[in-house]
Scaffold this motif. Structure first.
Motif, PDB file in Angstrom:
ATOM      1  N   PRO A  16       0.650  -0.886  -0.262  1.00 37.20           N
ATOM      2  CA  PRO A  16      -0.248  -0.358  -0.178  1.00 37.20           C
ATOM      3  C   PRO A  16       1.033   1.336  -0.038  1.00 37.20           C
ATOM      4  O   PRO A  16       2.228   0.884  -0.224  1.00 37.20           O
ATOM      5  N   PRO A  17       0.388   2.478  -0.438  1.00 41.14           N
ATOM      6  CA  PRO A  17       0.667   4.161  -0.425  1.00 41.14           C
ATOM      7  C   PRO A  17       1.338   4.010   1.033  1.00 41.14           C
ATOM      8  O   PRO A  17       0.932   4.096   2.057  1.00 41.14           O
ATOM      9  N   ASN A  52       2.754  -0.172  -6.037  1.00 42.35           N
ATOM     10  CA  ASN A  52       1.277  -0.227  -5.223  1.00 42.35           C
ATOM     11  C   ASN A  52      -0.083  -0.902  -5.575  1.00 42.35           C
ATOM     12  O   ASN A  52      -0.461  -1.090  -5.160  1.00 42.35           O
TER      13      ASN A  52
END
Length: 643
Positions: free
Chosen positions: A234-235, A340
């Motif tokens: 994920p970011p 991502n």
């Protein structure tokens, strides 16, 4: 690209005004060099008028160029005559030194005899026949072309990067790579010590660095150095930070660039930059190439052929695939990449031999969050004995970037109140600010609306306190924050797997706000929008993703590859769609009725809690315990925020 990315302090920067001034000086020089005409063009005249000037004795000298054109210089006395007023002064209102008139002659021999006679009679002082060069005319003809060419080169330099990014700033080097080179001479201070948590990912990445530092350790056993590693997560979880640590730790050249650096408006530039990048890396091998956000260039091929730019992107990807594992590839170049959105990458890019390792960089757990806090708290002036365990428990689901933002926001809040050190309350306020938004204490809320908001939030608190698997509340507020009119902070358990009864309890607690409005006022409002969105997603996931519905059965319609977004049809029939809609609605309605029943049985406590909330605007766990008593369900809970 240049090997040294540091700015050159000795480089001379030329201002455009200097160039403009130089052009003006050139025009002045041309004017002076062509006879000192003082910015004044000679007037046109005729042969008959010249004869009259000559008869009057007004002509001092005549110069004939190329036996075709005559330039006439008048005497000083003639220039005082009013009829020569137009040529007596130049454009700057200074005395005109001449030539004053110009005209085309006929037969040069006849004209020469006329001049000889005038000189003999004393009417003319001198005359001369000279050849005339046309270089000034040629210059003025070429000047517009040169100006257009200069403007074109200037525009192309700007379009291709404006001089930044190495060779990409030059129009003839537009196909060169824009990668930045980091080596032992480059000041990169990020190391693996600065990367908190992510133990598994760090171990994999450190091993890749060790491959290049000491390859014999692995090749002696017959092993091969990996071609590449893909960081997925994920970011904000630290993928790029890991790459920076590699650049700081590796004693080999490290090329860094973004996937978008391959994208250009010119056809073929992306593939050319890929070739140039790997050429530079092979020349400096062993080396590491890091491509951030590789999904910009590595998307699956043939998915959206309607766009014209798709072919250019596919050509770039094809070149990247060939360079990573094709004929003539160099095994001493390792490619690191981060994204991502691994689900949209091309399968050929993901295969072993190109990206041999896929390293998943997940959101940190409570232990890793504590380590991340300790890294970001180091530069802050904080109070003594600050409990990092407490801070880690207050930030479930936060990424490393979120935690860095919390620490920075806490310092800003402490400075706003002129504190000498950052304390625990500043961090709690920072979490509230980031998750919920800025408090809007000046927002106008009528007493009736305030009562409805208090009942709604008290409903959430009551239902979640009474259900075993629902997360109990830690804090409730009715102060408007961000886009919400009220907010509730939960203390959920961090689970690896979730069972149906746990999901149903969470749905029931989510519907507690609307149920409280129904029980108290016998009417509902639009304030439950976010609750309805959340509970609908949960119910749809139970039915269509996790296979937790009896009527649908053990079937999932989830596509982990992400390719279903390109399909215009659903993966199930219309009859199944009707069943899915009915089951989702039945799940939500059953938990809504369950929440109503719980609140009906505890209506007096609900109103009591709402009254306290209206009075204080913020209530905590202690207020709930005073009304409902101790919660019977004991678990290792971690905090979360729900709005």
């Amino acid at each position: 690209m240049a090997n040294d990315n540091k700015p050159n302090p000795n480089r001379v920067k030329i201002s455009p005004w200097i160039i403009y001034g130089a052009i003006i000086l050139i025009f002045i020089f041309i004017s002076v060099a062509t006879g000192g005409q003082n910015f004044s063009e000679p007037a046109k005249t005729t042969s008959s008028k010249f004869n009259s000037f000559l008869e009057q004795g007004a002509v001092e000298k005549v110069i004939i160029y190329n036996k075709t054109e005559a330039e006439v210089y008048l005497t000083a006395a003639a220039l005082k005559d009013p009829k020569f007023k137009a040529v007596a002064k130049d454009l700057l209102n200074r005395p005109n030194k001449g030539p004053h008139f110009v005209f085309d002659i006929g037969n040069d021999e006849i004209f020469q005899k006329k001049l000889e006679t005038a000189v003999a009679e004393g009417k003319l002082k001198d005359y001369n026949f000279l050849p005339k060069s046309n270089w000034t005319e040629i210059l003025f003809q070429l000047l517009p072309i040169l100006i257009i060419a200069a403007i074109w080169i200037f525009i192309m330099r700007r379009m291709s990067g404006g001089g930044a990014g190495g060779g990409g700033g030059q129009i003839f080097n537009i196909g060169k790579s824009k990668a930045r080179l980091f080596d032992e001479k480059t000041d990169i201070k990020t190391t693996f010590k600065d990367v908190a948590g992510l133990e598994g990912a760090k171990e994999e990445i450190q091993e890749i660095v060790e491959f290049l530092k000491n390859p014999e350790k692995y090749t002696n056993l017959g092993g091969k150095i990996p071609k590449g590693a893909l960081l997925v997560g994920p970011p904000g979880t630290g993928k790029t930070l890991l790459a920076k640590a590699v650049a700081g730790e590796a004693k080999v050249p490290f090329f860094s660039l973004s996937g978008s650096d391959f994208v250009e408006m010119f056809v073929g530039v992306g593939a050319s930059r890929v070739r140039d990048l790997f050429k530079q890396a092979k020349e400096k091998s062993p080396a590491i190439i890091f491509i951030d956000e590789i999904d910009a260039v590595g998307r699956a091929r043939g998915k959206n052929n309607m766009s014209g730019g798709n072919d250019e992107r596919e050509n770039t990807l094809n070149q990247l695939l060939t360079e990573m594992d094709g004929f003539g590839t160099n095994s001493n170049v390792i490619v690191l990449a981060a994204t991502n959105r691994a689900d949209v990458l091309d399968k050929a890019l993901m295969r072993a031999g190109r990206f041999d390792r896929q390293i998943f960089v997940d959101l940190p757990d409570v232990r890793e969050r504590k380590e991340i806090f300790e890294v970001h708290l180091a530069p802050l002036k904080k109070v003594e004995g600050l409990d990092t365990d407490f801070l880690a428990k207050q930030t479930p689901g936060f990424s490393g970037a979120d935690i860095a933002n919390v620490c920075n926001e806490a310092a800003l809040i402490a400075a706003r109140y002129d504190k000498k050190a950052v304390d625990k309350q500043d961090f709690l306020d920072a979490v509230d600010r980031i998750v919920g938004g800025l408090e809007k204490k000046n927002k106008i809320v009528t007493p009736e609306e305030k009562k409805a908001i208090a009942i709604h939030e008290a409903g959430h608190a009551t239902v979640s306190w009474m259900l075993e698997h629902a997360a109990p509340l830690v804090k409730v507020t009715i102060v408007p924050r961000g886009q919400s009119l009220g907010a509730a902070w939960y203390l959920p358990e961090e689970r690896l797997i979730v069972r149906p009864d746990q999901m149903l309890d969470e749905m029931c607690a989510t519907m507690g706000g609307r149920a409280a409005e129904k029980v108290t006022f016998n009417r509902i409002s639009t304030g439950a929008l976010s609750d309805l969105e959340k509970v609908t997603k949960q119910a749809r996931a139970m039915v269509t993703i996790y296979g937790l519905n009896d009527k649908i059965g053990n079937v999932t319609y989830y596509d982990s590859t992400g390719q279903s977004e390109y399909n215009f049809s659903k993966p199930y029939s219309e009859d199944t769609a009707i069943i899915i809609d009915k089951e989702i609605s039945a799940l939500i309605e059953s938990q809504y009725q369950r929440a109503i029943q719980l609140l009906e049985d505890n209506k007096d406590k609900l109103n009591q809690l709402a009254d306290i909330l209206i009075e204080k605007e913020v209530i905590f766990k202690d207020d709930l315990e005073a009304i409902f008593g101790k919660r019977n369900f004991d678990a290792n809970l971690q905090p979360e925020t729900d709005l």
